[in-house]
Each structure stands twice: as structure tokens, then as C-alpha cells.
Design a protein around this motif. Sequence first.
Motif, mmCIF file in Angstrom:
data_model
loop_
_atom_site.group_PDB
_atom_site.id
_atom_site.type_symbol
_atom_site.label_atom_id
_atom_site.label_comp_id
_atom_site.label_asym_id
_atom_site.label_seq_id
_atom_site.Cartn_x
_atom_site.Cartn_y
_atom_site.Cartn_z
ATOM 1 N N LEU A 122 0.856 -1.183 0.000
ATOM 2 C CA LEU A 122 0.000 0.000 0.000
ATOM 3 C C LEU A 122 0.893 1.232 0.000
ATOM 4 O O LEU A 122 1.672 1.458 0.934
ATOM 5 N N ASP A 123 0.795 2.008 -1.070
ATOM 6 C CA ASP A 123 1.633 3.196 -1.221
ATOM 7 C C ASP A 123 1.206 4.279 -0.233
ATOM 8 O O ASP A 123 0.031 4.404 0.113
ATOM 9 N N ILE A 124 2.170 5.063 0.218
ATOM 10 C CA ILE A 124 1.882 6.149 1.162
ATOM 11 C C ILE A 124 0.916 7.158 0.559
ATOM 12 O O ILE A 124 0.132 7.796 1.269
ATOM 13 N N ASP A 125 0.930 7.310 -0.775
ATOM 14 C CA ASP A 125 -0.008 8.225 -1.437
ATOM 15 C C ASP A 125 -1.452 7.811 -1.176
ATOM 16 O O ASP A 125 -2.332 8.665 -1.003
ATOM 17 N N ILE A 126 -1.705 6.506 -1.174
ATOM 18 C CA ILE A 126 -3.059 6.003 -0.940
ATOM 19 C C ILE A 126 -3.458 6.228 0.517
ATOM 20 O O ILE A 126 -4.605 6.590 0.824
ATOM 21 N N ILE A 127 -2.505 6.028 1.407
ATOM 22 C CA ILE A 127 -2.788 6.253 2.830
ATOM 23 C C ILE A 127 -3.151 7.716 3.082
ATOM 24 O O ILE A 127 -4.054 8.026 3.864
ATOM 25 N N GLU A 128 -2.471 8.618 2.412
ATOM 26 C CA GLU A 128 -2.787 10.041 2.562
ATOM 27 C C GLU A 128 -4.195 10.359 2.059
ATOM 28 O O GLU A 128 -4.920 11.171 2.657
ATOM 29 N N ILE A 129 -4.607 9.685 0.959
ATOM 30 C CA ILE A 129 -5.970 9.869 0.455
ATOM 31 C C ILE A 129 -6.986 9.396 1.494
ATOM 32 O O ILE A 129 -8.011 10.044 1.749
ATOM 33 N N LEU A 130 -6.700 8.250 2.120
ATOM 34 C CA LEU A 130 -7.605 7.719 3.145
ATOM 35 C C LEU A 130 -7.667 8.634 4.365
ATOM 36 O O LEU A 130 -8.730 8.825 4.973
ATOM 37 N N ASP A 131 -6.509 9.201 4.742
ATOM 38 C CA ASP A 131 -6.503 10.160 5.861
ATOM 39 C C ASP A 131 -7.391 11.366 5.561
ATOM 40 O O ASP A 131 -8.184 11.808 6.398
ATOM 41 N N ASP A 132 -7.264 11.883 4.343
ATOM 42 C CA ASP A 132 -8.083 13.029 3.960
ATOM 43 C C ASP A 132 -9.564 12.657 3.914
ATOM 44 O O ASP A 132 -10.430 13.442 4.318
ATOM 45 N N PHE A 133 -9.839 11.428 3.430
ATOM 46 C CA PHE A 133 -11.240 11.017 3.308
ATOM 47 C C PHE A 133 -11.884 10.815 4.669
ATOM 48 O O PHE A 133 -13.112 10.999 4.819
ATOM 49 N N SER A 134 -11.106 10.441 5.680
ATOM 50 C CA SER A 134 -11.681 10.238 7.018
ATOM 51 C C SER A 134 -12.311 11.523 7.539
ATOM 52 O O SER A 134 -13.304 11.496 8.284
ATOM 53 N N ILE A 135 -11.772 12.670 7.166
ATOM 54 C CA ILE A 135 -12.347 13.967 7.563
ATOM 55 C C ILE A 135 -13.629 14.228 6.782
ATOM 56 O O ILE A 135 -14.656 14.632 7.348
ATOM 57 N N LYS A 136 -13.598 13.981 5.469
ATOM 58 C CA LYS A 136 -14.789 14.178 4.645
ATOM 59 C C LYS A 136 -15.909 13.233 5.068
ATOM 60 O O LYS A 136 -17.089 13.582 5.004
ATOM 61 N N ALA A 137 -15.527 12.019 5.487
ATOM 62 C CA ALA A 137 -16.540 11.015 5.849
ATOM 63 C C ALA A 137 -17.391 11.490 7.014
ATOM 64 O O ALA A 137 -18.617 11.276 7.051
ATOM 65 N N LYS A 138 -16.782 12.129 7.979
ATOM 66 C CA LYS A 138 -17.554 12.638 9.128
ATOM 67 C C LYS A 138 -18.568 13.677 8.670
ATOM 68 O O LYS A 138 -19.707 13.695 9.150
ATOM 69 N N GLU A 139 -18.139 14.549 7.749
ATOM 70 C CA GLU A 139 -19.027 15.596 7.272
ATOM 71 C C GLU A 139 -20.201 15.035 6.490
ATOM 72 O O GLU A 139 -21.280 15.634 6.460
ATOM 73 N N ARG A 140 -20.014 13.872 5.848
ATOM 74 C CA ARG A 140 -21.065 13.284 5.011
ATOM 75 C C ARG A 140 -21.752 12.095 5.685
ATOM 76 O O ARG A 140 -22.481 11.345 5.052
ATOM 77 N N ASN A 141 -21.504 11.939 6.998
ATOM 78 C CA ASN A 141 -22.136 10.873 7.773
ATOM 79 C C ASN A 141 -21.841 9.497 7.159
ATOM 80 O O ASN A 141 -22.727 8.658 7.006
ATOM 81 N N ILE A 142 -20.576 9.278 6.815
ATOM 82 C CA ILE A 142 -20.134 7.981 6.277
ATOM 83 C C ILE A 142 -19.332 7.276 7.359
ATOM 84 O O ILE A 142 -18.327 7.805 7.855
ATOM 85 N N ASP A 143 -19.800 6.096 7.771
ATOM 86 C CA ASP A 143 -19.080 5.273 8.744
ATOM 87 C C ASP A 143 -18.145 4.319 7.997
ATOM 88 O O ASP A 143 -18.517 3.733 6.973
ATOM 89 N N ILE A 144 -16.944 4.145 8.539
ATOM 90 C CA ILE A 144 -15.934 3.321 7.876
ATOM 91 C C ILE A 144 -15.480 2.209 8.813
ATOM 92 O O ILE A 144 -15.177 2.449 9.990
ATOM 93 N N GLN A 145 -15.435 1.016 8.259
ATOM 94 C CA GLN A 145 -14.828 -0.114 8.975
ATOM 95 C C GLN A 145 -13.618 -0.566 8.159
ATOM 96 O O GLN A 145 -13.757 -0.987 7.019
ATOM 97 N N LEU A 146 -12.440 -0.471 8.766
ATOM 98 C CA LEU A 146 -11.207 -0.883 8.093
ATOM 99 C C LEU A 146 -10.879 -2.314 8.491
ATOM 100 O O LEU A 146 -10.750 -2.619 9.679
ATOM 101 N N VAL A 147 -10.762 -3.200 7.514
ATOM 102 C CA VAL A 147 -10.483 -4.612 7.774
ATOM 103 C C VAL A 147 -9.143 -4.954 7.127
ATOM 104 O O VAL A 147 -8.965 -4.810 5.910
ATOM 105 N N SER A 148 -8.185 -5.383 7.941
ATOM 106 C CA SER A 148 -6.892 -5.816 7.411
ATOM 107 C C SER A 148 -6.329 -6.899 8.310
ATOM 108 O O SER A 148 -6.898 -7.192 9.375
ATOM 109 N N LYS A 149 -5.209 -7.469 7.898
ATOM 110 C CA LYS A 149 -4.587 -8.500 8.727
ATOM 111 C C LYS A 149 -3.934 -7.901 9.968
ATOM 112 O O LYS A 149 -3.483 -8.622 10.844
#
Length: 530
Positions: A478-505
Motif C-alpha cells: 500500500l503506497d503512502i499516497d493512498i494512505i494520505e488519500i484515506l486520511d483526507d477522506f476520514s475527515i470528509k466522511a464525518k461531514e457526510r455521515n459515512i461510517d468506515i470499517q477498516l479490515v486488514s490482517k
Amino acid sequence: MFKNLKSDLPASVVVFFVALPLCLGIALASGAPLFSGLIAGIIGGIFVGALSGSKIGVSGPAAGLAAIVLTAIGTLGGFENFLVAVVLGGVIQMVFGFLKAGIIGYYFPSSVIKGMLTGIGIIIILKQIPHFFGYDPDPEGDWAFFQVDGENTFSEILNTVNNISPGATLVAIIGLSILLLWDKVLSKKGRIFQLVQGPLVAVAVGIIFYIVTQDSAALAISSEHLVSVPVPEDAASFLGQFSFPNFGAITNPQVWITAFTIALVASLETLLCVEATDKLDPHKNVTPTNRELLAQGAGNILSGLIGGLPITQVIVRSSANIQSGGTSKLSAILHGFLLLISVILIPTLLNMIPLSVLAAILFIVGYKLAKPALFATMYKLGWKQFVPFMVTVLGIVFTDLLIGISLGLAVGIVVILLKSYQNSHFLHIEDVSNGKHKIKMTLAEEVTFFNKGAILKELDSLPRDTYLELNLLKTRYLDIDIIEILDDFSIKAKERNIDIQLVSKRGVIENPTSYSEFFRTRPKSNLSLS
């Protein structure tokens, strides 16, 4: 090496007849002494052929370097100064070999390599049409679409209509008929027809035709339609044809720039030719590319020291070698000896060979490289193969070899980026519950910055009041660029009432606030971050 002599000797004769006019033509197109092309052909055959690890590749002066040579001779103030750049270019090539830069050749897509072979086949046919009909205003080495005299490939063909030489055309048709008869019928009738190759017979018939029709007003072939090899009067005049580098020019920065350009272009052409000839080889031998760079570098050092043009492995001669049954490096070495012996002992006889007969031989070579069936095969493989293939073919036909390959490679990279964009993730809408859309996004095994656009687009298109399961169980990188996109989206998700469940090993987490922190602090797993 000599166990394959029965197949390598006839193949070497064919390659010799193909190489002879090309060596002279490329020298003429380069603005260099004609003998310099022959020197390069001899060294490419004997010296490079012996050092190379390729069993079927043939080296010599390359048309792709003609424009560079022509410009450099004028810029550097003479041919002797240019030879210094050839020697230095050879040294740089050997450095490339020691640094194992030969691996670069393996990064060219198969569709581009096939496009290169097909484009060269078409160019061979188009460029030889004027010679076939006895119209020879340009040298055989003038392979570019736009020519130095203001003409182009197709205008030269149109000009041929009003300049047909009856004698040259007739002997070319006879030669082509012999080649087709030999290839399709006689070669299957007896051993003698396999040992004595059709091109040798066609050339012999061409010489006889020239001698017999010399006094015919209608069919006589004039000297401009014949091979033109320098004819020395004695040993002293033969040795006088060699030139030697002026090493006093070694401090000139332009010499070093030219040397690096020669090394880079010659290495690239060689590596592409190696890749292509290995694909054509019926025995599927694999050429050691780093050894090839060392051999080519050593060949260029020797060629520059005695007045020869730069050398590369060349596809026209290599493909002629393969199609004529060459199976070991002996055929390349023998063709070099044939060039050497012929220019010393029989230059007058060589100068009786009609260029139109050699054009007929090259027609067959070109057709076998660019068979119409290949276009249908590439089309059936899908647009991801067909588009880079066609771009390479058209680029080579309408520009030159290196530009055509560069265009094909650029399109190939665009295709890769597009497919990477499309395949970066899988998006599934699983159900609708509790007033929220439940969406599962599964990321691919490897996700890099190439995939930023696709993932960002999908995340931004998620509706409000969505439950998103982001599944990374299959993701190993997973490239750091993608992680940065996810970090930014976590802020937008709160504003749009989007709940996120992250599933990984590394575990499961609801509404993570920092994906960067999550991957840094969780126990190590098989998922790596850049």
C-alpha cells in the motif's frame, strides 16, 4: 561451433548479399567514406560475432545512427575527429555492460517489439521498391520517412513510375521468381537446393544478365543501378582507405557529447534487436544482454580505431540470417569474412551485381517480417496489444526507428496506467440496511500512486449516510499516497455521515481517524508500506 556449418554457410552467403549494399548505403547516407561502412560490417561480423553471446544476431553499421553520424562529422570538424567519438562511445558501452544495464531491453512490451519487426519489414519493402525498378536516387541506408533531398518514402515510389529501368526491372522480376520458386518448391525437392540458397542463384543470374545485356540498348543496366564497392589498384591504395582517429580532439566537449549519444542510441538499438531476434529464433535461445553490450562496445572501439562507422546489432541482417537457416554465431562470423575477402579479391565482380536483384532479396526478408496474418493475430489479442503494436508500426514507417519505438512504448505505458487505474480496487454494493447503504471496497494486491485517481474518484462518489467496509485483507503493498488519500477522506466522511470499517490482517477498526498511525502502530503483517 562448426557442427552447424552446413546450415550456417548458406545463411552467411545470404547475409553477405544483404549486408554489402547496406554497408555502402549507410556510409553514403552518413556522409562518411564508403569504405567505413565496409569496415563496420567486417568488424561487426568477425569481431563482434565472436565476442557476442547471440547465436543468430548479426552486427554492422546501423541506419538508425546515420543522421547522428552525418551531423557529428560536420559539427566535430571532420571524419577523423568523429572517430574519436566512436572509440569513446565504445568505451561507454562497455561501462554500460559492466553496470549490467542490459536488463533495460526486457522492459519493452511484446506488442512494441512485434510492432518494431513489422514496421521494419514494411520499411524494407517500401524503400526497396524504387531499387527494384531501377530508380536509385538515394542510398539503401536512407531509411527515414522524410529524406534529406526533400522527398519522402511515398513520393520516391511515385517518382519511380516515370523512371523505370527495363533491364533492372526484368532481372529483379527474374530474381524474385527464383527466390519464390526456391523457397516454395525446390527447397523441398532435394538436399542440393537446401545447400545452395536461392539468393546466391538470384545474384549469379543477375551478374550473368548484366554481362549478357551490356550491349543491348533496351536492357543494359547502367552503373548507377549496380553495387559500388571501392576498387583499390594495389595493396598501398587498399591500406590507404583506412582512417585513424585524431585523439587531439578528445578535449572537445562536443566529442564527449557525441560519444555518449552514440553509446546510448547504439545500446538501445542493440537491446531492442536482441529482444526481437530472440523472439524470431526458432530455437528460442536467450542472448545475455550485458555480454552483448560488452561485445558491441569492444567492436565500436576497434571500428573507431581503424576508420569504421558505429556498430549495432541490426534486425535486417539478423532476420535474414534466421530466415536463411543460420543456427549459430558462425554464420555471422563467416559473413564478415566474406565481406573482407570480397573487397580485397573480387571488388570488380561485386560491382556487377544489380541493386534490383538485392531489392528482390530484401522483399522476401521484409514480407517475412510483416506478414498480413500478424495484423489479424494482434487484433484478436485485444486493443491493449493492438493499439501499441499499430502505433509502433506507423511511427516507424512515418518517422524513424527510435521515434516509432518511443511512441509505441509511450502508448504501452498509457495502457498500463489505464489498466492499473481500472484494476486498483473492486467495489461491491452488498445491501441496504438501517437507512444506510452498505458498501464494500476491496483493494487489490498492490496499490500504488498510479491508482490514486481511481480510488479518489470512488470515495468522492460515495453518497451520504453510507456504511463503508474498506477491505485490505488481500493487499500486500500500500503506497503512502493512498494512505494520505484515506486520511483526507476520514475527515470528509464525518461531514457526510459515512461510517468506515477498516479490515486488514493488522486488525479491524471502526472509523479510524489516522490511517498512517494505524499502520505504524499495529503489529507487523505481510502488508508493506512505501
